[in-house]
Each structure stands twice: as structure tokens, then as C-alpha cells.
Design a protein around this motif. Structure first.
Motif, mmCIF file in Angstrom:
data_model
loop_
_atom_site.group_PDB
_atom_site.id
_atom_site.type_symbol
_atom_site.label_atom_id
_atom_site.label_comp_id
_atom_site.label_asym_id
_atom_site.label_seq_id
_atom_site.Cartn_x
_atom_site.Cartn_y
_atom_site.Cartn_z
ATOM 1 N N UNK A 7 -12.137 5.016 4.182
ATOM 2 C CA UNK A 7 -13.675 5.282 4.135
ATOM 3 C C UNK A 7 -13.799 6.557 3.731
ATOM 4 N N UNK A 8 -12.702 7.725 3.760
ATOM 5 C CA UNK A 8 -12.902 8.898 3.285
ATOM 6 C C UNK A 8 -13.083 8.673 1.830
ATOM 7 N N UNK A 9 -11.978 7.918 1.036
ATOM 8 C CA UNK A 9 -12.264 7.978 -0.507
ATOM 9 C C UNK A 9 -13.783 7.422 -0.640
ATOM 10 N N UNK A 10 -14.219 6.314 -0.125
ATOM 11 C CA UNK A 10 -15.640 6.111 -0.316
ATOM 12 C C UNK A 10 -16.572 7.041 -0.261
ATOM 13 N N UNK A 11 -16.728 7.883 0.709
ATOM 14 C CA UNK A 11 -17.497 9.117 0.778
ATOM 15 C C UNK A 11 -17.185 10.015 -0.126
ATOM 16 N N UNK A 12 -16.020 10.172 -0.368
ATOM 17 C CA UNK A 12 -15.880 11.242 -1.432
ATOM 18 C C UNK A 12 -16.190 10.866 -2.767
ATOM 19 N N UNK A 96 -7.748 2.355 -8.628
ATOM 20 C CA UNK A 96 -6.437 2.292 -7.957
ATOM 21 C C UNK A 96 -5.475 1.445 -8.806
ATOM 22 N N UNK A 97 -6.176 0.438 -9.020
ATOM 23 C CA UNK A 97 -5.189 -0.815 -9.620
ATOM 24 C C UNK A 97 -4.849 -0.257 -11.214
ATOM 25 N N UNK A 98 -5.834 0.161 -11.852
ATOM 26 C CA UNK A 98 -5.265 0.682 -13.034
ATOM 27 C C UNK A 98 -4.933 1.907 -13.479
ATOM 28 N N UNK A 99 -4.598 2.667 -12.176
ATOM 29 C CA UNK A 99 -4.354 4.339 -12.209
ATOM 30 C C UNK A 99 -2.978 4.226 -12.896
ATOM 31 N N UNK A 100 -2.528 5.049 -13.852
ATOM 32 C CA UNK A 100 -1.228 5.252 -14.510
ATOM 33 C C UNK A 100 -0.297 5.347 -13.406
#
Length: 110
Positions: A7-12, A96-100
Motif C-alpha cells: 500500500x505504501x509503495x502504491x501511495x509513494x 519489481x519483476x524486471x528490476x536488475x
């Protein structure tokens, strides 16, 4: 059950991407309601802003039309808010999935 970190990641992400100042303490329900109110206000008073926002979020026009047709009589802002949040979740998950993987040394990357 809602996970606080997600939730925090979404708001940020919404704050960073759109210059908003949403409180990190909002629940998902509060966030969706606030977003629905904002979108309804734009429908009434600043339709161009709404269109630009939906374009920037990358909401599928075909999906939007289908959703509105299938849910006639329902609160349009609420329907749009659900689409916006769903799209933002998709973007976060894709990043997130494609982050190195930073744990791999430069030597091993070659």
C-alpha cells in the motif's frame, strides 16, 4: 488483508508520478474513495485533465468503454478509481519483476 509495504509503495508511486501529496497512512479503501472523488470532480469541471490523466496512467480506452457500458448507473469516479489503482499495481509489479538484481557482481553479469 492489505500489506502495508505494498500500500505504501502504491501511495509513494502515485505521489512521485503525479505530484500528489497523499498521506502514507491512507488505507486502500480511503485511497480509492479519495481518487474517486477527484475523478468525479474532473468529470464535472475539468474533463480535459481527466482525459490527460487517464492517458498518462495508460488506461485502455476499450476496457474503459466496456467497463462503463457494463456498469451503467454506477459511480463513474469509483469505476475509474478501481481501474487506475489496478493499473498502478501492474506498473509496480512490472518494475519489481524486471528490476536488475543488484546482488550480482559486475564480473558475473558478463
Amino acid at each position: 488483508m492489505e500489506r502495508t509495504a505494498d500500500r505504501s509503495a502504491l501511495i509513494q508511486d502515485l505521489n512521485r508520478s503525479y505530484g500528489w501529496e497523499l498521506a502514507d497512512s491512507l488505507t486502500l479503501q480511503q485511497l480509492e474513495q479519495l481518487l474517486a472523488e477527484t475523478l468525479n470532480e474532473w468529470i464535472r469541471s475539468d474533463f480535459d485533465r481527466l482525459v490527460q490523466f487517464l492517458y498518462r496512467i495508460d488506461i485502455s480506452e476499450a476496457r474503459l468503454k466496456r467497463l462503463l457500458e457494463e456498469n451503467k448507473g454506477q459511480d463513474t469516479g469509483q469505476l475509474l478509481a478501481g481501474l487506475v489503482l489496478e493499473r498502478q499495481w501492474q506498473k509496480i509489479e512490472t518494475r519489481r519483476r524486471f528490476r536488475p538484481d543488484d546482488s550480482i557482481s559486475d564480473e558475473e553479469r558478463w
